[in-house]
Scaffold this motif. Structure first.
Motif, PDB file in Angstrom:
ATOM      1  N   UNK A 108      59.169  52.857  -8.752  1.00  0.00           N
ATOM      2  CA  UNK A 108      58.198  53.562  -9.577  1.00  0.00           C
ATOM      3  C   UNK A 108      56.829  53.672  -8.942  1.00  0.00           C
ATOM      4  N   UNK A 109      56.714  53.212  -7.687  1.00  0.00           N
ATOM      5  CA  UNK A 109      55.425  53.279  -7.006  1.00  0.00           C
ATOM      6  C   UNK A 109      54.351  52.531  -7.776  1.00  0.00           C
ATOM      7  N   UNK A 110      53.118  53.019  -7.699  1.00  0.00           N
ATOM      8  CA  UNK A 110      52.004  52.394  -8.407  1.00  0.00           C
ATOM      9  C   UNK A 110      51.739  53.054  -9.754  1.00  0.00           C
ATOM     10  N   UNK A 111      52.306  54.226  -9.967  1.00  0.00           N
ATOM     11  CA  UNK A 111      52.027  54.988 -11.187  1.00  0.00           C
ATOM     12  C   UNK A 111      52.673  54.357 -12.409  1.00  0.00           C
ATOM     13  N   UNK A 112      53.904  53.845 -12.248  1.00  0.00           N
ATOM     14  CA  UNK A 112      54.654  53.348 -13.394  1.00  0.00           C
ATOM     15  C   UNK A 112      54.612  51.820 -13.427  1.00  0.00           C
ATOM     16  N   UNK A 116      58.848  53.716 -19.413  1.00  0.00           N
ATOM     17  CA  UNK A 116      58.246  55.033 -19.633  1.00  0.00           C
ATOM     18  C   UNK A 116      59.290  56.010 -20.165  1.00  0.00           C
ATOM     19  N   UNK A 117      58.948  56.720 -21.242  1.00  0.00           N
ATOM     20  CA  UNK A 117      59.821  57.782 -21.736  1.00  0.00           C
ATOM     21  C   UNK A 117      59.838  58.906 -20.699  1.00  0.00           C
ATOM     22  N   UNK A 118      61.030  59.366 -20.353  1.00  0.00           N
ATOM     23  CA  UNK A 118      61.183  60.334 -19.270  1.00  0.00           C
ATOM     24  C   UNK A 118      60.988  61.758 -19.784  1.00  0.00           C
ATOM     25  N   UNK A 119      60.049  62.470 -19.159  1.00  0.00           N
ATOM     26  CA  UNK A 119      59.900  63.908 -19.372  1.00  0.00           C
ATOM     27  C   UNK A 119      59.904  64.577 -18.003  1.00  0.00           C
ATOM     28  N   UNK A 120      59.628  65.865 -17.959  1.00  0.00           N
ATOM     29  CA  UNK A 120      59.692  66.577 -16.686  1.00  0.00           C
ATOM     30  C   UNK A 120      58.705  66.018 -15.663  1.00  0.00           C
ATOM     31  N   UNK A 121      57.509  65.641 -16.136  1.00  0.00           N
ATOM     32  CA  UNK A 121      56.497  65.119 -15.222  1.00  0.00           C
ATOM     33  C   UNK A 121      56.912  63.767 -14.648  1.00  0.00           C
ATOM     34  N   UNK A 122      57.490  62.913 -15.495  1.00  0.00           N
ATOM     35  CA  UNK A 122      57.952  61.605 -15.037  1.00  0.00           C
ATOM     36  C   UNK A 122      59.080  61.769 -14.025  1.00  0.00           C
ATOM     37  N   UNK A 127      61.097  61.720  -8.374  1.00  0.00           N
ATOM     38  CA  UNK A 127      61.581  62.485  -7.220  1.00  0.00           C
ATOM     39  C   UNK A 127      60.605  62.398  -6.052  1.00  0.00           C
ATOM     40  N   UNK A 128      59.316  62.394  -6.350  1.00  0.00           N
ATOM     41  CA  UNK A 128      58.301  62.332  -5.294  1.00  0.00           C
ATOM     42  C   UNK A 128      58.391  61.011  -4.529  1.00  0.00           C
ATOM     43  N   UNK A 129      58.960  59.999  -5.161  1.00  0.00           N
ATOM     44  CA  UNK A 129      59.060  58.682  -4.529  1.00  0.00           C
ATOM     45  C   UNK A 129      60.350  58.504  -3.730  1.00  0.00           C
ATOM     46  N   UNK A 130      61.182  59.539  -3.678  1.00  0.00           N
ATOM     47  CA  UNK A 130      62.445  59.436  -2.936  1.00  0.00           C
ATOM     48  C   UNK A 130      62.238  59.011  -1.482  1.00  0.00           C
ATOM     49  N   UNK A 131      61.199  59.492  -0.770  1.00  0.00           N
ATOM     50  CA  UNK A 131      61.038  59.066   0.626  1.00  0.00           C
ATOM     51  C   UNK A 131      60.873  57.561   0.816  1.00  0.00           C
ATOM     52  N   UNK A 184      47.965  57.468   3.059  1.00  0.00           N
ATOM     53  CA  UNK A 184      48.539  58.810   3.204  1.00  0.00           C
ATOM     54  C   UNK A 184      50.050  58.802   3.018  1.00  0.00           C
ATOM     55  N   UNK A 185      50.678  57.692   3.388  1.00  0.00           N
ATOM     56  CA  UNK A 185      52.140  57.630   3.344  1.00  0.00           C
ATOM     57  C   UNK A 185      52.655  56.598   2.340  1.00  0.00           C
ATOM     58  N   UNK A 186      51.774  56.141   1.455  1.00  0.00           N
ATOM     59  CA  UNK A 186      52.139  55.207   0.372  1.00  0.00           C
ATOM     60  C   UNK A 186      52.797  53.932   0.915  1.00  0.00           C
ATOM     61  N   UNK A 187      52.256  53.429   2.037  1.00  0.00           N
ATOM     62  CA  UNK A 187      52.809  52.223   2.655  1.00  0.00           C
ATOM     63  C   UNK A 187      52.094  50.997   2.102  1.00  0.00           C
ATOM     64  N   UNK A 188      52.822  50.192   1.382  1.00  0.00           N
ATOM     65  CA  UNK A 188      52.315  48.944   0.826  1.00  0.00           C
ATOM     66  C   UNK A 188      53.510  48.132   0.350  1.00  0.00           C
ATOM     67  N   UNK A 189      53.275  46.940  -0.125  1.00  0.00           N
ATOM     68  CA  UNK A 189      54.352  46.092  -0.639  1.00  0.00           C
ATOM     69  C   UNK A 189      54.511  46.385  -2.129  1.00  0.00           C
ATOM     70  N   UNK A 190      55.707  46.840  -2.506  1.00  0.00           N
ATOM     71  CA  UNK A 190      55.999  47.153  -3.897  1.00  0.00           C
ATOM     72  C   UNK A 190      56.834  46.061  -4.582  1.00  0.00           C
ATOM     73  N   UNK A 191      57.793  45.506  -3.854  1.00  0.00           N
ATOM     74  CA  UNK A 191      58.665  44.497  -4.437  1.00  0.00           C
ATOM     75  C   UNK A 191      59.767  45.125  -5.275  1.00  0.00           C
ATOM     76  N   UNK A 192      60.862  44.387  -5.455  1.00  0.00           N
ATOM     77  CA  UNK A 192      62.013  44.884  -6.204  1.00  0.00           C
ATOM     78  C   UNK A 192      62.604  43.739  -7.037  1.00  0.00           C
ATOM     79  N   UNK A 193      63.721  43.996  -7.708  1.00  0.00           N
ATOM     80  CA  UNK A 193      64.331  43.019  -8.622  1.00  0.00           C
ATOM     81  C   UNK A 193      63.364  42.638  -9.757  1.00  0.00           C
ATOM     82  N   UNK A 194      62.418  43.541 -10.062  1.00  0.00           N
ATOM     83  CA  UNK A 194      61.364  43.177 -11.014  1.00  0.00           C
ATOM     84  C   UNK A 194      61.853  42.828 -12.406  1.00  0.00           C
ATOM     85  N   UNK A 195      62.890  43.533 -12.901  1.00  0.00           N
ATOM     86  CA  UNK A 195      63.386  43.200 -14.241  1.00  0.00           C
ATOM     87  C   UNK A 195      63.964  41.790 -14.265  1.00  0.00           C
TER      88      UNK A 195
END
Length: 411
Positions: A108-112, A116-122, A127-131, A184-195
């Motif tokens: 979910x990057x830093x935005x989410x 979050x309830x999913x709509x077209x913008x979400x 999709x923008x985070x696929x890379x 520019x390339x969203x390079x940072x530590x995000x982490x996973x297994x958060x739930x």
């Protein structure tokens, strides 16, 4: 959402699989099921192959597990097959009792930072985070679109693996590279297994009889994928996985921490392509790269038979674990508990014993008898005199997703 709509369908869509659970979140009103009661669980795997398999267990009716094999062309066909199995048990997707569908979304990057309830913008942002999540987000998106087509009137909620880790301070999340390039390339530590880390850290506090805000916990999520987190007062302040799930602990097939220059060396000296290196580090490294096995039970069996490669792989695995326990002890300053979870963490007593061996000066110890107990319940494995509790806390990511989903749509 109607007052009687208390059920949540949790979907975890992988590239060729769909895991699902239907849960009733009714808080035991009117003699109904307890909150979080599982009504059905299942798995569709090998989607797109001739030998696709669907395994479904109708827990609400106490029925036997049903398995079918045959071609399931895509995720749309898979979810339709799941819907048919649920309908056969009187639990269909058209039920007015279904409140929402909760989707596991890996990145979910830093935005989410919350469900979050999913709509077209979400969906566009996912999709923008696929890379930065090319193996996971596309499959998650496919599951969301398919579920939307089946129930366009129903709230669809995204619960992000990365969300729990968005509380990390910048000095923990940033890599020491050029800031402009990183941003520019969203390079940072995000982490996973958060739930999982969220659920286990909270359950560990409950086990200690304290509020999560009062407890500092090191969570060790040890499965085929493995990660550690430092949780201070219910908030993640550091975690071992980074931009991708490759960083950190030794895993089943992933290397974990490695000198980045190894990749340049392999390209220059071994003539390996970027894809070759990617496959090596993600699928041919870790335990399987060290000894040919990524099943901890098999590794322990081989060690008992005197296999030196298996023993070395185990020692490397444990050494990395100890380094993170020590590092996160320093980060937190005060540690109230170390919690083991996931397949290896919950079931491999030798791993738990070895990870904490020699750390008595840090207040950590394992009671051999308590550690040997097999149970599906949260439990302490440290002696009463230990300054820092050692615990085994079975994770429940599906329940965590369901709880977050239901809390959002019922608010």
């Amino acid at each position: 959402m109607t007052a009687t709509a208390t059920r949540v369908l949790v979907l975890n869509s992988g590239s060729s699989s769909v895991k699902y659970q239907l849960l009733d979140m009714n808080p035991d009103s009117g003699g109904g099921p307890a909150a979080g009661t599982r009504l059905a669980v299942g798995l569709v795997e090998r989607i797109g192959e001739e030998t696709s398999r669907l395994a479904h267990t109708p827990l609400a009716t106490g029925g036997d597990k049903r398995e079918t094999e045959g071609p399931i062309a895509d995720h749309g066909a898979a979810l339709k097959a799941v819907a048919a199995e649920l309908s056969a048990d009187g639990l269909g997707l058209d039920s007015p009792q279904l409140a929402a569908i909760g989707h596991r979304v890996v990145h979910g990057g830093l935005k989410f930072t919350a469900p979050t309830v999913i709509d077209d913008a979400v969906l566009a942002e996912i999709e923008r985070l696929v890379p930065v999540a090319p193996l996971h987000n596309p499959a998650n998106i496919t599951g969301i679109r398919t579920a939307q087509a089946l129930r366009p009137d129903l709230p669809q909620v995204a619960v992000f693996d990365t969300a729990f880790h968005t509380t990390m301070p910048e000095y923990a999340a940033r890599y020491a590279i050029d800031v402009a390039t990183a941003d520019a390339h969203r390079i940072r530590r995000y982490g996973f297994h958060g739930t999982s880390h969220a659920y286990v850290s909270r359950k560990t506090a409950e086990l200690l009889g304290k509020d999560p805000s009062e407890v500092n916990v090191i969570v060790l999520h040890l499965g085929n994928g493995a990660s550690a987190s430092a949780v201070a007062g219910g908030r993640c302040v550091d975690t071992s996985m980074g931009l991708t799930p490759l960083e950190g602990l030794v895993m089943g097939t992933r290397s974990g921490d490695i000198d980045p220059a190894v990749t340049f060396h392999l390209k220059r000296v071994a003539g390996m392509s970027e894809d070759d290196v990617d496959v090596l580090l993600n699928k041919k490294s870790g335990l399987v790269g060290l000894c040919g096995d990524n099943d901890m039970r098999e590794i322990r069996r081989r060690i008992d038979e005197g296999d030196e490669r298996a023993e070395l792989a185990f020692d490397i695995y444990i050494h990395r674990l100890k380094k993170y326990i020590g590092a996160y002890t320093a980060v937190l300053g005060r540690v109230d508990a170390v919690a083991f979870t996931a397949g290896v963490g919950e079931n491999a007593a030798p791993v738990r014993a070895a990870a904490l061996a020699g750390l008595e000066e840090m207040g950590l110890a394992v009671d051999a008898d308590l550690n040997a107990v097999r149970s599906g319940e949260p439990r302490l494995i440290s002696p009463e005199c230990a300054r820092v509790a050692a615990a085994v806390v079975p994770t429940d990511e599906e329940l965590e997703i369901a709880q977050q989903t239901y809390a959002l749509v019922s608010a």
